[in-house]
Design a protein around this motif. Structure first.
Motif, PDB file in Angstrom:
ATOM      1  N   ASP A  46       0.863  -1.182   0.000  1.00  0.00           N
ATOM      2  CA  ASP A  46       0.000   0.000   0.000  1.00  0.00           C
ATOM      3  C   ASP A  46       0.904   1.238   0.000  1.00  0.00           C
ATOM      4  N   ARG A  47       1.248   1.706  -1.191  1.00  0.00           N
ATOM      5  CA  ARG A  47       2.187   2.827  -1.312  1.00  0.00           C
ATOM      6  C   ARG A  47       1.636   4.114  -0.713  1.00  0.00           C
ATOM      7  N   GLN A  48       0.346   4.332  -0.836  1.00  0.00           N
ATOM      8  CA  GLN A  48      -0.254   5.528  -0.259  1.00  0.00           C
ATOM      9  C   GLN A  48      -0.051   5.548   1.252  1.00  0.00           C
ATOM     10  N   LEU A  49      -0.279   4.421   1.897  1.00  0.00           N
ATOM     11  CA  LEU A  49      -0.094   4.344   3.338  1.00  0.00           C
ATOM     12  C   LEU A  49       1.385   4.458   3.702  1.00  0.00           C
ATOM     13  N   TRP A  50       2.256   3.814   2.912  1.00  0.00           N
ATOM     14  CA  TRP A  50       3.692   3.889   3.191  1.00  0.00           C
ATOM     15  C   TRP A  50       4.187   5.339   3.153  1.00  0.00           C
ATOM     16  N   ASN A  51       3.725   6.092   2.165  1.00  0.00           N
ATOM     17  CA  ASN A  51       4.117   7.498   2.064  1.00  0.00           C
ATOM     18  C   ASN A  51       3.587   8.313   3.233  1.00  0.00           C
ATOM     19  N   GLU A  52       2.409   7.963   3.700  1.00  0.00           N
ATOM     20  CA  GLU A  52       1.843   8.683   4.842  1.00  0.00           C
ATOM     21  C   GLU A  52       2.623   8.361   6.117  1.00  0.00           C
ATOM     22  N   LEU A  53       3.027   7.108   6.280  1.00  0.00           N
ATOM     23  CA  LEU A  53       3.861   6.743   7.425  1.00  0.00           C
ATOM     24  C   LEU A  53       5.193   7.486   7.396  1.00  0.00           C
ATOM     25  N   ALA A  54       5.748   7.652   6.203  1.00  0.00           N
ATOM     26  CA  ALA A  54       6.994   8.404   6.075  1.00  0.00           C
ATOM     27  C   ALA A  54       6.769   9.876   6.397  1.00  0.00           C
ATOM     28  N   ARG A  55       5.679  10.425   5.928  1.00  0.00           N
ATOM     29  CA  ARG A  55       5.393  11.848   6.157  1.00  0.00           C
ATOM     30  C   ARG A  55       5.242  12.170   7.633  1.00  0.00           C
ATOM     31  N   THR A  56       4.697  11.226   8.399  1.00  0.00           N
ATOM     32  CA  THR A  56       4.489  11.446   9.835  1.00  0.00           C
ATOM     33  C   THR A  56       5.651  10.930  10.681  1.00  0.00           C
ATOM     34  N   ASP A  57       6.765  10.589  10.024  1.00  0.00           N
ATOM     35  CA  ASP A  57       7.998  10.176  10.714  1.00  0.00           C
ATOM     36  C   ASP A  57       7.855   8.874  11.498  1.00  0.00           C
ATOM     37  N   LEU A  58       6.900   8.045  11.146  1.00  0.00           N
ATOM     38  CA  LEU A  58       6.730   6.784  11.872  1.00  0.00           C
ATOM     39  C   LEU A  58       7.673   5.699  11.367  1.00  0.00           C
ATOM     40  N   LEU A  59       8.280   5.899  10.200  1.00  0.00           N
ATOM     41  CA  LEU A  59       9.226   4.902   9.699  1.00  0.00           C
ATOM     42  C   LEU A  59      10.599   5.047  10.357  1.00  0.00           C
ATOM     43  N   GLY A  60      10.867   6.196  10.916  1.00  0.00           N
ATOM     44  CA  GLY A  60      12.134   6.413  11.606  1.00  0.00           C
ATOM     45  C   GLY A  60      11.986   6.445  13.111  1.00  0.00           C
ATOM     46  N   LEU A  61      10.948   5.802  13.579  1.00  0.00           N
ATOM     47  CA  LEU A  61      10.608   5.875  14.995  1.00  0.00           C
ATOM     48  C   LEU A  61      11.757   5.437  15.900  1.00  0.00           C
ATOM     49  N   THR A  62      12.428   4.352  15.560  1.00  0.00           N
ATOM     50  CA  THR A  62      13.468   3.796  16.425  1.00  0.00           C
ATOM     51  C   THR A  62      14.875   4.218  15.996  1.00  0.00           C
ATOM     52  N   LEU A  63      14.986   5.080  14.995  1.00  0.00           N
ATOM     53  CA  LEU A  63      16.297   5.548  14.562  1.00  0.00           C
ATOM     54  C   LEU A  63      16.712   6.767  15.378  1.00  0.00           C
ATOM     55  N   SER A  64      17.998   6.936  15.538  1.00  0.00           N
ATOM     56  CA  SER A  64      18.497   8.065  16.322  1.00  0.00           C
ATOM     57  C   SER A  64      18.331   9.362  15.533  1.00  0.00           C
ATOM     58  N   PRO A  65      18.317  10.500  16.231  1.00  0.00           N
ATOM     59  CA  PRO A  65      18.237  11.787  15.526  1.00  0.00           C
ATOM     60  C   PRO A  65      19.381  11.986  14.531  1.00  0.00           C
ATOM     61  N   ASP A  66      20.522  11.341  14.771  1.00  0.00           N
ATOM     62  CA  ASP A  66      21.642  11.447  13.828  1.00  0.00           C
ATOM     63  C   ASP A  66      21.270  10.924  12.449  1.00  0.00           C
ATOM     64  N   HIS A  67      20.321  10.001  12.409  1.00  0.00           N
ATOM     65  CA  HIS A  67      19.863   9.438  11.139  1.00  0.00           C
ATOM     66  C   HIS A  67      18.484   9.975  10.752  1.00  0.00           C
ATOM     67  N   GLY A  68      18.046  11.035  11.411  1.00  0.00           N
ATOM     68  CA  GLY A  68      16.766  11.645  11.089  1.00  0.00           C
ATOM     69  C   GLY A  68      15.577  11.001  11.766  1.00  0.00           C
ATOM     70  N   GLY A  69      15.819  10.173  12.795  1.00  0.00           N
ATOM     71  CA  GLY A  69      14.735   9.469  13.465  1.00  0.00           C
ATOM     72  C   GLY A  69      14.299  10.130  14.759  1.00  0.00           C
ATOM     73  N   ALA A  70      13.355   9.466  15.426  1.00  0.00           N
ATOM     74  CA  ALA A  70      12.796   9.997  16.670  1.00  0.00           C
ATOM     75  C   ALA A  70      13.539   9.518  17.906  1.00  0.00           C
ATOM     76  N   GLY A  71      14.391   8.494  17.764  1.00  0.00           N
ATOM     77  CA  GLY A  71      15.174   8.024  18.892  1.00  0.00           C
ATOM     78  C   GLY A  71      14.393   7.250  19.923  1.00  0.00           C
ATOM     79  N   LEU A  72      13.255   6.656  19.535  1.00  0.00           N
ATOM     80  CA  LEU A  72      12.470   5.875  20.479  1.00  0.00           C
ATOM     81  C   LEU A  72      12.927   4.417  20.458  1.00  0.00           C
ATOM     82  N   ASP A  73      12.285   3.592  21.290  1.00  0.00           N
ATOM     83  CA  ASP A  73      12.737   2.208  21.480  1.00  0.00           C
ATOM     84  C   ASP A  73      11.761   1.224  20.835  1.00  0.00           C
ATOM     85  N   PRO A  74      12.099  -0.074  20.853  1.00  0.00           N
ATOM     86  CA  PRO A  74      11.204  -1.061  20.247  1.00  0.00           C
ATOM     87  C   PRO A  74       9.806  -1.105  20.868  1.00  0.00           C
TER      88      PRO A  74
END
Length: 388
Positions: free
Chosen positions: A43-71
């Motif tokens: 579902d590309r439409q949903l995937w793009n929306e997840l990216a737009r709301t930063d949910l795909l980088g949820l567990t990535l550090s801010p150094d990589h553009g993420g939110a720095g949260l945990d599993p």
């Protein structure tokens, strides 16, 4: 135990609820009416929306553009995604990215993580091995080759060669990079990441119980550069635990949605002038499934906390993951079976979404091992780590 979530984790849930509120479970054709896969792509439409709301980088550090949260935060979002049968590789892509961040080198992290967090790269992983019953790392061998391309030189050479098969790799046709667990000549588990289009990688279509596309990924002399293979101790075991725990989160969210559908239906459906929900036999069955869900929830957060915190305990983290998957596999099966029973013939109507949830539940139940497999693993852990 204190299962209170942080403000950041709760904010992730709120963002996920907003994104998934526009997703209908019947966005794709019914698996019961579709020969083969229900769709060629995610579902590309949903995937793009997840990216737009930063949910795909949820567990990535801010150094990589993420939110720095945990599993734990990832599991909270996965729980919401399962309530609408979201057709996106959220678990696989985020889990692989988190493992690369935790265990991979800086070159690989810089190459993959910022783009994965923005949704520009899709990651997936082969976690089922050749048959789904044996350890996945045993299905593929990794041998080093040297700078001159000669096989058999030391691991300090210019790369590795992979040979073997990983079956039932989710979303592989849509993925840009695939994580492949493998074993070296000495039996050490490693994790290789390589583009789907690399020479020596071929994909054959497979279809899941839920009607989604899977792939048999065959590796015939596929080469990976030295920085694309992670040989840090514990990497594959940690990633497998995260994938299994994420699957438990999917089971919980799906089960909660199904029980809510059942409560709504039995509250409106009348027999002998009364809603069937008021009948004792119906109420008892629904109550039993509610207990299943609460047990699934408690064991899920225990496993997610162990993975997130690296906290010690009388048993390894793998034991908590096994307990969570035992409850998730058995629990989600019982929930959908009871729902079908209490819905009567209406539950089998392909215009009603319950049959879709049943198909997804069966896929989740068996993914990364059914309850029996994890019971055996738990028994081995108890034997190796006697309590008391």
């Amino acid at each position: 135990m204190d299962f209170t979530f942080t403000e950041e984790q709760q904010a992730a849930v709120e963002a996920a609820e907003a994104v998934f509120s526009d997703v209908a479970p019947d966005r794709a054709p019914s698996p019961a009416l579709t020969p083969g896969a229900v769709a060629e792509d995610i579902d590309r439409q949903l995937w793009n929306e997840l990216a737009r709301t930063d949910l795909l980088g949820l567990t990535l550090s801010p150094d990589h553009g993420g939110a720095g949260l945990d599993p734990i935060a990832l599991c909270l979002v996965l729980r919401e995604s399962a309530k609408v049968l979201a057709r996106v590789p959220l678990l696989e892509s985020c889990a692989v990215a988190t493992a690369v961040q935790r265990y991979g080198g800086s070159t690989l992290a810089a190459e993959l993580l910022p783009r994965a967090g923005r949704g520009e790269l899709i990651l997936t992983v082969g976690a089922n091995g050749r048959s789904g019953h044996d350890p996945a790392e045993l299905a593929v061998s990794a041998r080093p080759y040297g700078e001159n391309g000669v096989d058999g030189t030391s691991a300090e050479g210019s790369g590795w060669v992979l040979d073997g098969v990983q079956s039932a790799v989710p979303w592989a046709q849509a993925a840009d990079w695939i994580a492949i667990p493998a074993h070296t000549a000495g039996g050490r588990p490693v994790l290789a990441l390589l583009p789907r289009t690399r020479d020596g990688v071929t994909l054959a279509d497979q279809v899941s119980t839920s009607g989604e596309r899977l792939a048999e990924v065959r590796l015939d002399g596929a080469r990976v550069n030295a920085h694309e293979l992670i040989d840090a101790p514990g990497c594959w075991e940690w990633l497998r635990s995260l994938l299994t725990t994420g699957t438990c989160a999917l089971a919980l969210g799906l089960g909660e949605r199904v029980l809510a559908m059942t409560a709504e239906y039995t509250g409106k459906r009348e027999q002998f002038g009364f809603p069937v929900a008021t009948f004792q036999a119906v109420a008892v069955q629904a109550a039993d499934r509610y207990i299943d869900l609460r047990a699934m929830e408690a064991t899920l957060w225990q496993a997610a906390w162990r993975i997130s915190s690296d906290a010690g305990g009388p048993l390894p983290t793998a034991a908590d993951v096994a307990v969570a998957k035992i409850w998730a596999s058995d629990g989600v099966r019982r929930v959908v079976q009871t729902a079908q029973h209490l819905h009567g013939g209406f539950g089998a109507d392909t215009d009603y979404p319950l049959h879709r949830f049943h198909a997804w539940a069966k896929q989740i139940e068996l993914s990364l091992g059914p309850a029996a497999a994890h019971e055996e693993a738990l028994g081995d852990l108890l034997a190796a780590h006697p309590l008391g």
